[in-house]
Each structure stands twice: as structure tokens, then as C-alpha cells.
Design a protein around this motif. Structure first.
Motif, PDB file in Angstrom:
ATOM      1  N   PRO B 100       0.833  -1.210   0.000  1.00 36.35           N
ATOM      2  CA  PRO B 100       0.000   0.000   0.000  1.00 36.35           C
ATOM      3  C   PRO B 100       0.864   1.254   0.000  1.00 36.35           C
ATOM      4  O   PRO B 100       1.718   1.420   0.863  1.00 36.35           O
ATOM      5  CB  PRO B 100      -0.801  -0.097   1.299  1.00 36.35           C
ATOM      6  CG  PRO B 100      -0.578  -1.441   1.846  1.00 36.35           C
ATOM      7  CD  PRO B 100       0.575  -2.081   1.162  1.00 36.35           C
ATOM      8  N   PHE B 101       0.650   2.126  -0.987  1.00 38.34           N
ATOM      9  CA  PHE B 101       1.417   3.368  -1.162  1.00 38.34           C
ATOM     10  C   PHE B 101       2.925   3.100  -1.296  1.00 38.34           C
ATOM     11  O   PHE B 101       3.734   4.011  -1.155  1.00 38.34           O
ATOM     12  CB  PHE B 101       1.204   4.344   0.010  1.00 38.34           C
ATOM     13  CG  PHE B 101      -0.226   4.697   0.244  1.00 38.34           C
ATOM     14  CD1 PHE B 101      -0.915   4.180   1.327  1.00 38.34           C
ATOM     15  CD2 PHE B 101      -0.906   5.525  -0.635  1.00 38.34           C
ATOM     16  CE1 PHE B 101      -2.257   4.487   1.523  1.00 38.34           C
ATOM     17  CE2 PHE B 101      -2.246   5.833  -0.443  1.00 38.34           C
ATOM     18  CZ  PHE B 101      -2.925   5.309   0.645  1.00 38.34           C
ATOM     19  N   GLY B 102       3.273   1.843  -1.580  1.00 36.45           N
ATOM     20  CA  GLY B 102       4.694   1.477  -1.615  1.00 36.45           C
ATOM     21  C   GLY B 102       5.472   2.247  -2.664  1.00 36.45           C
ATOM     22  O   GLY B 102       6.572   2.743  -2.401  1.00 36.45           O
ATOM     23  N   GLY B 103       4.877   2.356  -3.871  1.00 37.48           N
ATOM     24  CA  GLY B 103       5.573   3.050  -4.946  1.00 37.48           C
ATOM     25  C   GLY B 103       5.835   4.507  -4.587  1.00 37.48           C
ATOM     26  O   GLY B 103       6.930   5.031  -4.825  1.00 37.48           O
ATOM     27  N   ILE B 104       4.835   5.158  -4.000  1.00 39.28           N
ATOM     28  CA  ILE B 104       4.981   6.573  -3.639  1.00 39.28           C
ATOM     29  C   ILE B 104       6.014   6.741  -2.529  1.00 39.28           C
ATOM     30  O   ILE B 104       6.889   7.606  -2.591  1.00 39.28           O
ATOM     31  CB  ILE B 104       3.621   7.148  -3.182  1.00 39.28           C
ATOM     32  CG1 ILE B 104       2.734   7.365  -4.391  1.00 39.28           C
ATOM     33  CG2 ILE B 104       3.796   8.454  -2.432  1.00 39.28           C
ATOM     34  CD1 ILE B 104       3.228   8.452  -5.321  1.00 39.28           C
ATOM     35  N   ILE B 105       5.922   5.903  -1.510  1.00 40.62           N
ATOM     36  CA  ILE B 105       6.841   6.057  -0.374  1.00 40.62           C
ATOM     37  C   ILE B 105       8.258   5.711  -0.803  1.00 40.62           C
ATOM     38  O   ILE B 105       9.223   6.369  -0.392  1.00 40.62           O
ATOM     39  CB  ILE B 105       6.368   5.192   0.817  1.00 40.62           C
ATOM     40  CG1 ILE B 105       5.083   5.802   1.350  1.00 40.62           C
ATOM     41  CG2 ILE B 105       7.426   5.102   1.899  1.00 40.62           C
ATOM     42  CD1 ILE B 105       4.425   5.048   2.465  1.00 40.62           C
ATOM     43  N   VAL B 110      13.697   7.797  -2.175  1.00 44.41           N
ATOM     44  CA  VAL B 110      14.835   7.954  -3.086  1.00 44.41           C
ATOM     45  C   VAL B 110      15.011   9.421  -3.482  1.00 44.41           C
ATOM     46  O   VAL B 110      16.129   9.959  -3.443  1.00 44.41           O
ATOM     47  CB  VAL B 110      14.659   7.068  -4.333  1.00 44.41           C
ATOM     48  CG1 VAL B 110      15.826   7.260  -5.288  1.00 44.41           C
ATOM     49  CG2 VAL B 110      14.552   5.597  -3.941  1.00 44.41           C
ATOM     50  N   TRP B 111      13.915  10.082  -3.879  1.00 38.23           N
ATOM     51  CA  TRP B 111      14.025  11.479  -4.284  1.00 38.23           C
ATOM     52  C   TRP B 111      14.456  12.375  -3.125  1.00 38.23           C
ATOM     53  O   TRP B 111      15.231  13.323  -3.309  1.00 38.23           O
ATOM     54  CB  TRP B 111      12.710  11.978  -4.895  1.00 38.23           C
ATOM     55  CG  TRP B 111      12.539  11.555  -6.314  1.00 38.23           C
ATOM     56  CD1 TRP B 111      11.620  10.694  -6.827  1.00 38.23           C
ATOM     57  CD2 TRP B 111      13.336  11.972  -7.432  1.00 38.23           C
ATOM     58  NE1 TRP B 111      11.790  10.543  -8.187  1.00 38.23           N
ATOM     59  CE2 TRP B 111      12.840  11.314  -8.581  1.00 38.23           C
ATOM     60  CE3 TRP B 111      14.425  12.836  -7.579  1.00 38.23           C
ATOM     61  CZ2 TRP B 111      13.377  11.495  -9.850  1.00 38.23           C
ATOM     62  CZ3 TRP B 111      14.970  13.016  -8.853  1.00 38.23           C
ATOM     63  CH2 TRP B 111      14.450  12.349  -9.960  1.00 38.23           C
ATOM     64  N   SER B 112      13.977  12.071  -1.911  1.00 34.27           N
ATOM     65  CA  SER B 112      14.405  12.859  -0.751  1.00 34.27           C
ATOM     66  C   SER B 112      15.901  12.709  -0.535  1.00 34.27           C
ATOM     67  O   SER B 112      16.571  13.668  -0.148  1.00 34.27           O
ATOM     68  CB  SER B 112      13.668  12.413   0.511  1.00 34.27           C
ATOM     69  OG  SER B 112      12.296  12.665   0.406  1.00 34.27           O
ATOM     70  N   ALA B 113      16.416  11.511  -0.770  1.00 34.15           N
ATOM     71  CA  ALA B 113      17.866  11.303  -0.603  1.00 34.15           C
ATOM     72  C   ALA B 113      18.634  12.208  -1.561  1.00 34.15           C
ATOM     73  O   ALA B 113      19.606  12.871  -1.175  1.00 34.15           O
ATOM     74  CB  ALA B 113      18.227   9.834  -0.852  1.00 34.15           C
ATOM     75  N   TYR B 114      18.190  12.262  -2.812  1.00 27.33           N
ATOM     76  CA  TYR B 114      18.870  13.117  -3.785  1.00 27.33           C
ATOM     77  C   TYR B 114      18.714  14.592  -3.422  1.00 27.33           C
ATOM     78  O   TYR B 114      19.667  15.378  -3.488  1.00 27.33           O
ATOM     79  CB  TYR B 114      18.304  12.881  -5.193  1.00 27.33           C
ATOM     80  CG  TYR B 114      18.521  11.489  -5.742  1.00 27.33           C
ATOM     81  CD1 TYR B 114      17.647  10.944  -6.668  1.00 27.33           C
ATOM     82  CD2 TYR B 114      19.601  10.719  -5.329  1.00 27.33           C
ATOM     83  CE1 TYR B 114      17.831   9.668  -7.177  1.00 27.33           C
ATOM     84  CE2 TYR B 114      19.799   9.443  -5.833  1.00 27.33           C
ATOM     85  CZ  TYR B 114      18.917   8.921  -6.763  1.00 27.33           C
ATOM     86  OH  TYR B 114      19.113   7.659  -7.252  1.00 27.33           O
ATOM     87  N   ILE B 115      17.493  14.985  -3.006  1.00 25.73           N
ATOM     88  CA  ILE B 115      17.239  16.388  -2.668  1.00 25.73           C
ATOM     89  C   ILE B 115      18.074  16.792  -1.459  1.00 25.73           C
ATOM     90  O   ILE B 115      18.626  17.892  -1.401  1.00 25.73           O
ATOM     91  CB  ILE B 115      15.734  16.623  -2.402  1.00 25.73           C
ATOM     92  CG1 ILE B 115      14.938  16.444  -3.695  1.00 25.73           C
ATOM     93  CG2 ILE B 115      15.483  18.019  -1.827  1.00 25.73           C
ATOM     94  CD1 ILE B 115      13.429  16.421  -3.479  1.00 25.73           C
ATOM     95  N   LEU B 278       7.701  14.308  -7.564  1.00 25.72           N
ATOM     96  CA  LEU B 278       8.705  13.621  -8.391  1.00 25.72           C
ATOM     97  C   LEU B 278       8.463  12.108  -8.374  1.00 25.72           C
ATOM     98  O   LEU B 278       8.641  11.433  -9.391  1.00 25.72           O
ATOM     99  CB  LEU B 278      10.112  13.925  -7.875  1.00 25.72           C
ATOM    100  CG  LEU B 278      10.635  15.325  -8.184  1.00 25.72           C
ATOM    101  CD1 LEU B 278      11.917  15.610  -7.407  1.00 25.72           C
ATOM    102  CD2 LEU B 278      10.883  15.497  -9.673  1.00 25.72           C
ATOM    103  N   ALA B 279       8.048  11.585  -7.210  1.00 30.90           N
ATOM    104  CA  ALA B 279       7.779  10.151  -7.104  1.00 30.90           C
ATOM    105  C   ALA B 279       6.633   9.752  -8.037  1.00 30.90           C
ATOM    106  O   ALA B 279       6.611   8.640  -8.567  1.00 30.90           O
ATOM    107  CB  ALA B 279       7.437   9.776  -5.664  1.00 30.90           C
ATOM    108  N   VAL B 280       5.679  10.679  -8.233  1.00 29.82           N
ATOM    109  CA  VAL B 280       4.544  10.385  -9.120  1.00 29.82           C
ATOM    110  C   VAL B 280       4.961  10.482 -10.586  1.00 29.82           C
ATOM    111  O   VAL B 280       4.688   9.602 -11.394  1.00 29.82           O
ATOM    112  CB  VAL B 280       3.372  11.358  -8.840  1.00 29.82           C
ATOM    113  CG1 VAL B 280       2.260  11.152  -9.852  1.00 29.82           C
ATOM    114  CG2 VAL B 280       2.840  11.152  -7.437  1.00 29.82           C
TER     115      VAL B 280
END
Lengths: 172, 377
Positions: B100-105, B110-115, B278-280
């Protein structure tokens, strides 16, 4: 300080562009028409399976590779009544290794993707193995995508609004 | 005098203010008072320089919020991730497509790590531009550098491996070869320590235990030193002599820390919104099952600046470039001895900073445009 700020904004935009451009996905194009290749990193002389979707209906689809200062015509395929096709092609044995753009064009429709050709001769097993492909990412329904984007947009907007509120009274 | 039972003041009686009954205290204020008595919340209402409450001076706090987002999303991912090599990639596919919501989380993680790497780099650039690494903050500069290095080379790197796809395998191969080069220093990250447990499982343990632990320790040190020294003066303030010993006097502190906290939280929420969007739009891919005979991927873009050096000098090029960059940044406060803080007056820092920034950007762009190269034997 203003110039430095402007410079950093330009750097940020450039980096964002870098991410969008340099990010090589599974051999799938975005948009209505699409083309994919399996395996995504074939060897020279190896057979690949090219699958196209939503191109021109009942049309002859030209398949070609462009890159490394060369354009290689792989052959033709025929799209069905839905504009889809699946066909096998052989990567020329004398082709230079590297990254190429694969283009499938039929009448007014074109789809592109990228693949990396590796040096070396293919094995006798020419059937594309599913182990060599990237994992499929489940596509979201459009309404879900819109809902999520709206949610995160509101979150970001609320955050910036909260940060920008001016204090109405001085704290003691 | 019984204040509670006394009558309201009147012009005739002329009661003074001290004898007047206290106005009723609202419920929120009573709750705040109760909490404040027990938690000491008022202690955060200290003064800071006015420039502390601007975006550029909040970048460090935004980075911290990003790290918190990483921790929270990471805890969720850890509920579904299996670090056994034969199951790791499948568990990531499960997270992406089924949980559940796995793809978004996963995407936010990952994007937060880059940001976070980008915001910490911008924070570092701000510190260099404003000479905030000068006396008495040299040690805190080193703590900050350690934070960035650890985040990038341990946090992001081990996270890349956990996917256990083709890119992860190539990253792991780099890890094994580099740890061989470094010898005893890098034993902890090599097979030499224990060959009975798969490396991907051991690096998962590093990712979820050592990375948060070291980050927390470094962050505590970083925050303590910031509070101890106070926020650095602007270059103009320092050069006008308004900050003796690099510390602003009380009368120059016209801002308030709760405002700074509000900026941190607000911009942190914006960071979360950006990562989610970005995740979306750009979901994180999961590459094919690793093929040891192939080398067909590039690293994540935050490592692009290392790639050309590996092309030119082989695997050790990664060490040369990383040590070169962080080595120069480490000695910067000790090379830049001018008492002035305006950037134009600090030629050494200006030259070093511009050269490093241009080198990193140019190397990254070069990596983005050139095809994949073979480095591993």
C-alpha cells in the motif's frame, strides 16, 4: 549576493534538467505511442524483440538505430488494427558497441527508445530472456495520478505559505 | 489583601494595579503553561540574528527535515524489504507495485535522498560564500563536511545497492574493488570481515543502523556547536567589526528562533511535496536481474562527478577525486587566513570554490551526455 542567488537558481535548473535527461529508463518511451526492446542491452549479432504500441493502424513500421555517427536500418514490421506490432530483428554483427536511439516510424507516428549494444558475439540462445529486462512499474490510473499530484502540490504550497507568514506581533 | 474576592476597581476607590484581580487565562495558554513547566519549551524562544530567518540560512534546517523524511519513509520500506540476495529485488518490486502506497513512499525515499544531498551542498556553498567556517566555527565546518560525506558515500551508496538489480550489482562490485584497494581501513565494508553473510545483507544493516546512528551523532554535534557559537554574522557585519571573535552581540540579535523553526518546517513540507510529486512523475525504476558479465549502467546522478575520473584513472580515480574534493574543503578554513569575510576579499576561497563547483558540474554534465563506459574487469 543577488548574483550568487541567480547563479545558484540557474545551477538548480540545470541539475533538474540533468536528472530529466540523463535518467535512462527501461526501454519504454513516454507518451501515447511507445516502443520497447528486449533485451535492452543486446550483443552484436544477437536477436532482439521489438514491440511497438499505438502507432499507425495497419501500417509498415520502419525500424532503425541511430547513434555513434551511424544510422542502421534494422528492417520493417507490420502494425495491426490497434497500431501494435511485435517483431524480431537481428543486431548486425559488425555494428559498433554503444548507446543508440531506436526509432519505430509508421506514416505520421514515431516512437523512440534507447538501447545499449554490447560488443561480442551473441550465444546460440537467441530467445530474449525475461531476466534481462527491467521490472515493470505498475501504471497508475489517471485519476490517482491527478489526486496524488494535487495532494503533494497542496502540501508544498501549504509549506511555503507557512514559511512565509509574517509574524503579526513581536515575541517577547 | 484577598485579591480574588476583592471588588472591581473604581475611580472612587483608586485601587492600584497590583491589587486588581488577574484577567482569566485562556485554555490554550493554560495548556501551554502546563507543558512549558514540564518540558521547558520556552527555552527555544531565544534570539537569533535577523538574517537567520531567510531561506539561505534555513538550508541546513531543510536538510535536517529531509533526513527526518528519509528516516520515516525508510521505516515503512523496512517492513517489506528482504535483504537476502535471492529475494531483495523481488521485495523491492513488491514494494513498488503491491505494498500500500509502496511506490509513492519508495519514490519519496529515493528522491528525498537526492534532494537532501543537493540542499546540503547548497548549505555548504552558503557557508563558504559567507565565510561562516571562520573562527570560531572551523570544527563545526569539519562536522558538516563529515555529514555530507557520510550521507553521500555511505547513505546514498548503500541505498543504491539494496535494490539488487544490475546497477546495484555494478555498485557493489565497485565497493568490493575499492575496499580491496583501501585494505584494512575498509575491512568493515568488505568480505574479509565475514564471508558467511551476504554483502547485500550486511550493507542493509549498515544502511538502517550505522547510517542513522552516525548521522544522529554528527547532527547533535553540529546543532550543539551552532547553539554554542550562535549563528554566524554576515560578511558585512563581520567586516564592519560588529562581531568580535565571530560572535554577534546581544543587541544585534533581532530575530527569534521560533521563526527559524517555522521556516524549517514550512520549507521542509515543501521538500516533501516536491519529493512526492517527483515520485509520481518519475517513479524509480528497478533494473534487470544482475548479470555479472555486464557493465551497462551509470551511477545515480549525485555520483556523476566521479565517473570521468574513473574513465581517466581507473577505479582509483574515484578515490582520487573524492579525496581531492573533500580534502580541499577540509583545509579551506585553515588556508583562508584573511580576517575579512566578504567573498571578493577572499581570493583563495573564491578560486578554490569556483574551481571545485565548475569541476563537479562539468564532470556531471560530461557523464550525462557520454555513453556507459566499461571500468570493471
Amino acid at each position: 549576493m543577488k548574483r550568487i542567488r541567480q547563479f545558484l537558481v540557474v545551477v538548480l535548473l540545470a541539475l533538474t534538467g540533468l536528472v530529466m535527461w540523463g535518467n535512462i529508463e527501461v526501454g519504454q518511451a513516454h507518451g501515447d505511442t511507445s516502443v520497447s526492446v528486449t533485451p535492452i542491452s543486446p550483443k552484436t549479432g544477437e536477436e532482439v524483440t521489438i514491440k511497438g504500441e499505438k502507432l499507425s493502424v495497419n501500417a509498415t513500421v520502419m525500424i532503425e538505430l541511430t547513434g555513434n555517427n551511424a544510422t542502421i536500418n534494422l528492417g520493417e514490421a507490420k502494425s495491426d488494427q490497434d497500431g501494435n506490432f511485435t517483431s524480431k530483428f537481428k543486431i548486425p554483427a559488425d555494428m559498433k558497441a554503444g548507446t543508440y536511439k531506436l526509432k519505430a516510424s509508421a506514416d505520421d507516428d514515431t516512437a523512440t527508445t534507447e538501447l545499449t549494444v554490447l560488443a561480442g558475439s551473441a550465444s546460440n540462445t537467441t530467445t530474449a530472456s525475461t531476466e534481462g529486462t527491467a521490472a515493470p512499474i505498475l501504471e497508475r490510473p489517471l485519476w490517482e495520478t491527478i489526486l496524488l499530484v494535487a495532494f503533494f502540490g497542496v502540501l508544498a504550497g501549504a509549506g511555503i505559505f507557512f514559511a512565509q507568514i509574517r509574524n503579526r506581533k513581536a515575541t517577547s | 489583601m484577598d485579591i480574588i474576592n476583592s471588588k472591581p476597581p473604581s475611580l472612587e476607590t483608586g485601587l492600584d494595579q497590583a491589587q486588581l484581580p488577574s484577567p482569566a487565562v485562556s485554555r490554550p495558554k493554560r495548556i501551554w503553561g502546563w507543558l512549558d513547566d514540564r518540558l521547558g519549551l520556552s527555552a527555544i524562544r531565544y534570539k537569533v540574528p535577523a538574517h537567520a530567518n531567510t531561506f539561505w540560512y534555513t538550508l541546513g534546517g531543510i536538510t535536517f527535515i529531509g533526513i527526518v523524511v528519509l528516516a520515516v519513509t525508510g521505516i515503512y520500506l523496512a517492513q517489506y524489504y528482504d535483504s537476502a540476495p535471492e529475494a531483495a529485488r523481488q521485495s523491492v518490486i513488491y514494494i513498488q507495485n503491491v505494498a500500500p502506497f509502496g511506490g509513492i513512499i519508495r519514490g519519496i525515499h529515493v528522491w528525498s535522498a537526492y534532494i537532501v544531498v543537493i540542499t546540503s551542498a547548497l548549505h555548504m556553498i552558503r557557508v563558504v560564500v559567507t565565510a561562516a567556517y571562520k573562527i570560531p566555527r572551523e570544527i563545526n565546518w569539519l562536522v558538516g563536511l563529515a555529514l555530507l560525506a557520510f550521507l553521500l558515500f555511505v547513505g546514498v551508496f548503500t541505498g543504491t545497492i539494496l535494490r539488487w538489480d544490475q546497477e546495484s550489482y555494478e555498485a557493489m562490485t565497485h565497493n568490493m574493488l575499492l575496499t580491496n584497494s583501501l585494505g584494512g581501513v575498509a575491512t568493515f565494508f568488505s568480505h574479509d570481515l565475514n564471508s558467511n553473510i551476504p554483502m547485500v545483507s550486511r550493507l542493509y544493516t549498515v544502511h538502517v543502523s550505522l547510517v542513522p546512528l552516525i548521522l544522529i551523532i554528527l547532527l547533535i554535534a553540529h546543532f550543539f556547536l551552532i547553539k554554542h557559537h550562535g549563528l554566524s554574522p554576515t560578511a558585512a557585519q563581520a567586516d564592519r567589526g560588529e562581531a568580535p571573535g565571530g560572535r554577534l552581540p546581544e543587541d544585534k540579535l533581532t530575530g527569534h528562533y521560533p521563526t527559524h523553526l517555522r521556516l524549517m518546517v514550512g520549507y521542509g513540507l515543501a521538500l516533501l511535496g516536491l519529493a512526492g510529486a517527483l515520485a509520481v512523475f518519475i517513479p524509480q525504476a528497478i533494473g534487470p536481474v544482475p548479470d555479472p558479465a555486464m557493465e551497462v549502467t551509470k551511477p545515480p546522478f549525485v555520483f556523476f562527478w566521479l565517473y570521468p575520473f574513473e574513465n581517466w584513472f581507473g577505479l582509483n580515480g574515484i578515490l582520487y577525486s573524492a579525496i581531492g574534493l573533500f580534502g580541499l574543503l577540509t583545509v579551506l578554513p585553515f588556508i583562508d587566513r584573511t580576517p575579512l569575510r566578504a567573498l571578493r576579499q577572499r581570493k583563495v576561497a573564491l578560486v578554490i570554490g569556483v574551481v571545485l563547483l565548475v569541476a563537479v558540474l562539468a564532470a556531471s554534465i560530461l557523464t550525462a551526455v557520454q555513453p556507459v563506459a566499461r571500468h570493471l574487469s
